[in-house]
Design a protein around this motif. Sequence first.
Motif, short mmCIF file in Angstrom:
data_model
loop_
_atom_site.label_atom_id
_atom_site.label_comp_id
_atom_site.label_asym_id
_atom_site.label_seq_id
_atom_site.Cartn_x
_atom_site.Cartn_y
_atom_site.Cartn_z
N GLY A 41 0.78 -1.22 0.00
CA GLY A 41 0.00 0.00 0.00
C GLY A 41 0.82 1.27 0.00
N SER A 42 2.13 1.16 0.12
CA SER A 42 3.00 2.34 0.12
C SER A 42 3.07 2.96 -1.26
N SER A 43 3.29 4.27 -1.30
CA SER A 43 3.51 4.97 -2.56
C SER A 43 5.01 4.97 -2.85
N VAL A 44 5.36 4.72 -4.10
CA VAL A 44 6.76 4.71 -4.51
C VAL A 44 6.88 5.42 -5.86
N THR A 45 8.11 5.81 -6.19
CA THR A 45 8.36 6.42 -7.50
C THR A 45 8.26 5.33 -8.56
N GLU A 46 8.05 5.74 -9.80
CA GLU A 46 7.91 4.77 -10.88
C GLU A 46 9.14 4.71 -11.78
N ASP A 47 10.25 5.33 -11.34
CA ASP A 47 11.46 5.29 -12.15
C ASP A 47 12.10 3.91 -12.10
N PHE A 48 12.79 3.54 -13.17
CA PHE A 48 13.48 2.24 -13.24
C PHE A 48 14.93 2.44 -12.86
N ARG A 49 15.41 1.60 -11.94
CA ARG A 49 16.81 1.68 -11.51
C ARG A 49 17.39 0.27 -11.42
N CYS A 50 18.56 0.08 -12.02
CA CYS A 50 19.24 -1.21 -12.00
C CYS A 50 19.80 -1.57 -10.63
N ASP A 51 19.90 -0.60 -9.74
CA ASP A 51 20.51 -0.86 -8.44
C ASP A 51 19.48 -1.00 -7.32
N ARG A 52 18.21 -1.20 -7.68
CA ARG A 52 17.15 -1.27 -6.66
C ARG A 52 16.25 -2.48 -6.87
N VAL A 53 15.95 -3.14 -5.75
CA VAL A 53 14.93 -4.18 -5.73
C VAL A 53 13.98 -3.85 -4.59
N ARG A 54 12.73 -3.67 -4.90
CA ARG A 54 11.72 -3.44 -3.87
C ARG A 54 11.13 -4.78 -3.45
N VAL A 55 11.10 -5.00 -2.15
CA VAL A 55 10.54 -6.23 -1.60
C VAL A 55 9.23 -5.84 -0.92
N TRP A 56 8.13 -6.08 -1.60
CA TRP A 56 6.81 -5.73 -1.09
C TRP A 56 6.37 -6.76 -0.06
N VAL A 57 5.97 -6.29 1.11
CA VAL A 57 5.56 -7.20 2.19
C VAL A 57 4.18 -6.82 2.72
N ASP A 58 3.49 -7.83 3.25
CA ASP A 58 2.19 -7.59 3.88
C ASP A 58 2.40 -7.15 5.34
N LYS A 59 1.32 -7.00 6.08
CA LYS A 59 1.41 -6.50 7.45
C LYS A 59 2.14 -7.47 8.39
N HIS A 60 2.35 -8.70 7.93
CA HIS A 60 3.07 -9.70 8.73
C HIS A 60 4.55 -9.82 8.32
N GLY A 61 4.96 -9.00 7.34
CA GLY A 61 6.34 -9.03 6.89
C GLY A 61 6.65 -10.12 5.89
N ILE A 62 5.60 -10.65 5.23
CA ILE A 62 5.75 -11.73 4.24
C ILE A 62 5.76 -11.13 2.83
N VAL A 63 6.69 -11.58 2.01
CA VAL A 63 6.82 -11.08 0.63
C VAL A 63 5.57 -11.46 -0.15
N ILE A 64 4.92 -10.45 -0.75
CA ILE A 64 3.64 -10.67 -1.43
C ILE A 64 3.73 -10.66 -2.95
N GLY A 65 4.86 -10.33 -3.50
CA GLY A 65 5.04 -10.34 -4.94
C GLY A 65 6.43 -10.82 -5.27
N VAL A 66 6.73 -10.98 -6.54
CA VAL A 66 8.05 -11.41 -6.96
C VAL A 66 9.00 -10.21 -6.93
N PRO A 67 10.01 -10.24 -6.07
CA PRO A 67 10.99 -9.15 -6.07
C PRO A 67 11.76 -9.13 -7.38
#
Length: 70
Positions: A41-67
């Motif tokens: 649910g967080s807002s993030v920028t939409e720019d593409f960067r080769c040096d970044r991986v976003r790890v989306w987690v739910d309220k329990h800290g579990i990865v909810i998508g493919v990093p």
Amino acid sequence: MSDVCKGKSSWPELQGARGEAAVKRIEKENPYVDAVIVPEGSSVTEDFRCDRVRVWVDKHGIVIGVPHIG
């Protein structure tokens, strides 16, 4: 786009894992990226960067998508 980035670019095997463990594994497997935990649910920028991986987690800290690089 990730063809121009160095190293492994996605981690489908980490979906469902603990976020902190996913960050450590991603940064170990690709030293060219910084992995960051992002709460669902967080807002993030939409720019593409080769040096970044976003790890989306739910309220329990579990990865909810493919990093992946981006």
